[in-house]
Design a protein around this motif. Structure first.
Motif, PDB file in Angstrom:
ATOM      1  N   GLU A  88     -17.431 -32.331 -60.807  1.00  0.00           N
ATOM      2  CA  GLU A  88     -18.048 -32.202 -62.131  1.00  0.00           C
ATOM      3  C   GLU A  88     -18.057 -30.746 -62.601  1.00  0.00           C
ATOM      4  O   GLU A  88     -17.744 -30.451 -63.759  1.00  0.00           O
ATOM      5  N   GLU A  89     -18.413 -29.822 -61.704  1.00  0.00           N
ATOM      6  CA  GLU A  89     -18.416 -28.400 -62.060  1.00  0.00           C
ATOM      7  C   GLU A  89     -17.016 -27.936 -62.434  1.00  0.00           C
ATOM      8  O   GLU A  89     -16.836 -27.201 -63.418  1.00  0.00           O
ATOM      9  N   ALA A  90     -16.022 -28.348 -61.655  1.00  0.00           N
ATOM     10  CA  ALA A  90     -14.641 -27.937 -61.924  1.00  0.00           C
ATOM     11  C   ALA A  90     -14.165 -28.469 -63.270  1.00  0.00           C
ATOM     12  O   ALA A  90     -13.579 -27.724 -64.067  1.00  0.00           O
ATOM     13  N   VAL A  91     -14.429 -29.733 -63.550  1.00  0.00           N
ATOM     14  CA  VAL A  91     -14.004 -30.332 -64.821  1.00  0.00           C
ATOM     15  C   VAL A  91     -14.709 -29.642 -65.989  1.00  0.00           C
ATOM     16  O   VAL A  91     -14.074 -29.335 -67.000  1.00  0.00           O
ATOM     17  N   ASP A  92     -16.007 -29.375 -65.848  1.00  0.00           N
ATOM     18  CA  ASP A  92     -16.741 -28.680 -66.913  1.00  0.00           C
ATOM     19  C   ASP A  92     -16.134 -27.308 -67.199  1.00  0.00           C
ATOM     20  O   ASP A  92     -15.966 -26.922 -68.366  1.00  0.00           O
ATOM     21  N   MET A  93     -15.795 -26.560 -66.155  1.00  0.00           N
ATOM     22  CA  MET A  93     -15.198 -25.239 -66.346  1.00  0.00           C
ATOM     23  C   MET A  93     -13.836 -25.335 -67.009  1.00  0.00           C
ATOM     24  O   MET A  93     -13.522 -24.555 -67.916  1.00  0.00           O
ATOM     25  N   LEU A  94     -13.020 -26.288 -66.567  1.00  0.00           N
ATOM     26  CA  LEU A  94     -11.692 -26.450 -67.155  1.00  0.00           C
ATOM     27  C   LEU A  94     -11.796 -26.819 -68.636  1.00  0.00           C
ATOM     28  O   LEU A  94     -11.016 -26.318 -69.458  1.00  0.00           O
ATOM     29  N   GLU A  95     -12.741 -27.678 -68.980  1.00  0.00           N
ATOM     30  CA  GLU A  95     -12.934 -28.046 -70.386  1.00  0.00           C
ATOM     31  C   GLU A  95     -13.383 -26.836 -71.208  1.00  0.00           C
ATOM     32  O   GLU A  95     -12.925 -26.644 -72.334  1.00  0.00           O
ATOM     33  N   LEU A  96     -14.255 -26.027 -70.642  1.00  0.00           N
ATOM     34  CA  LEU A  96     -14.716 -24.819 -71.339  1.00  0.00           C
ATOM     35  C   LEU A  96     -13.558 -23.855 -71.581  1.00  0.00           C
ATOM     36  O   LEU A  96     -13.396 -23.327 -72.689  1.00  0.00           O
ATOM     37  N   PHE A  97     -12.725 -23.625 -70.566  1.00  0.00           N
ATOM     38  CA  PHE A  97     -11.571 -22.744 -70.738  1.00  0.00           C
ATOM     39  C   PHE A  97     -10.629 -23.289 -71.801  1.00  0.00           C
ATOM     40  O   PHE A  97     -10.063 -22.533 -72.596  1.00  0.00           O
ATOM     41  N   GLN A  98     -10.453 -24.622 -71.857  1.00  0.00           N
ATOM     42  CA  GLN A  98      -9.594 -25.229 -72.873  1.00  0.00           C
ATOM     43  C   GLN A  98     -10.173 -25.011 -74.265  1.00  0.00           C
ATOM     44  O   GLN A  98      -9.451 -24.692 -75.210  1.00  0.00           O
ATOM     45  N   GLU A  99     -11.490 -25.168 -74.402  1.00  0.00           N
ATOM     46  CA  GLU A  99     -12.137 -24.935 -75.700  1.00  0.00           C
ATOM     47  C   GLU A  99     -11.941 -23.485 -76.147  1.00  0.00           C
ATOM     48  O   GLU A  99     -11.667 -23.221 -77.321  1.00  0.00           O
ATOM     49  N   LEU A 100     -12.082 -22.543 -75.230  1.00  0.00           N
ATOM     50  CA  LEU A 100     -11.881 -21.126 -75.564  1.00  0.00           C
ATOM     51  C   LEU A 100     -10.445 -20.873 -75.992  1.00  0.00           C
ATOM     52  O   LEU A 100     -10.189 -20.125 -76.946  1.00  0.00           O
ATOM     53  N   GLU A 101      -9.514 -21.492 -75.297  1.00  0.00           N
ATOM     54  CA  GLU A 101      -8.104 -21.321 -75.660  1.00  0.00           C
ATOM     55  C   GLU A 101      -7.834 -21.913 -77.051  1.00  0.00           C
ATOM     56  O   GLU A 101      -7.121 -21.316 -77.849  1.00  0.00           O
ATOM     57  N   ASP A 102      -8.423 -23.067 -77.329  1.00  0.00           N
ATOM     58  CA  ASP A 102      -8.238 -23.705 -78.635  1.00  0.00           C
ATOM     59  C   ASP A 102      -8.791 -22.857 -79.767  1.00  0.00           C
ATOM     60  O   ASP A 102      -8.259 -22.859 -80.875  1.00  0.00           O
ATOM     61  N   LEU A 103      -9.872 -22.110 -79.514  1.00  0.00           N
ATOM     62  CA  LEU A 103     -10.459 -21.253 -80.543  1.00  0.00           C
ATOM     63  C   LEU A 103      -9.518 -20.107 -80.930  1.00  0.00           C
ATOM     64  O   LEU A 103      -9.585 -19.608 -82.053  1.00  0.00           O
ATOM     65  N   GLN A 104      -8.655 -19.708 -80.029  1.00  0.00           N
ATOM     66  CA  GLN A 104      -7.752 -18.600 -80.294  1.00  0.00           C
ATOM     67  C   GLN A 104      -6.545 -19.025 -81.116  1.00  0.00           C
ATOM     68  O   GLN A 104      -5.799 -18.194 -81.602  1.00  0.00           O
TER      69      GLN A 104
END
Length: 72
Positions: free
Chosen positions: A55-71
């Motif tokens: 769960e922690e790993a998936v949450d982090m990966l989703e957060l990194f994807q959201e940050l990438e999408d913002l760029q």
């Protein structure tokens, strides 16, 4: 700033672990933390720093994807 990335251990060999980061495969030192195949972990500068639950790993990966999408 340096960021540790979450990955999944796909193989271990002594103090070395093969870690998959969404298809990018690297060798990481596992001497600080005991890991097994299938474990999720944080890796920085070629060293495994911490084990994560899925769960922690998936949450982090989703957060990194959201940050990438913002760029975009």
């Amino acid at each position: 700033m340096c960021v540790a990335l979450p990955g999944k251990v796909i193989k271990t060999n002594g103090n070395l672990a093969t870690v998959d980061f969404n298809g990018n495969i690297i060798q990481a030192q596992a001497g600080l933390v005991e890991v097994n195949e299938g474990d999720f972990c944080l890796v920085h500068a070629g060293c495994i720093l911490q084990k994560l639950n899925q769960e922690e790993a998936v949450d982090m990966l989703e957060l990194f994807q959201e940050l990438e999408d913002l760029q975009r």
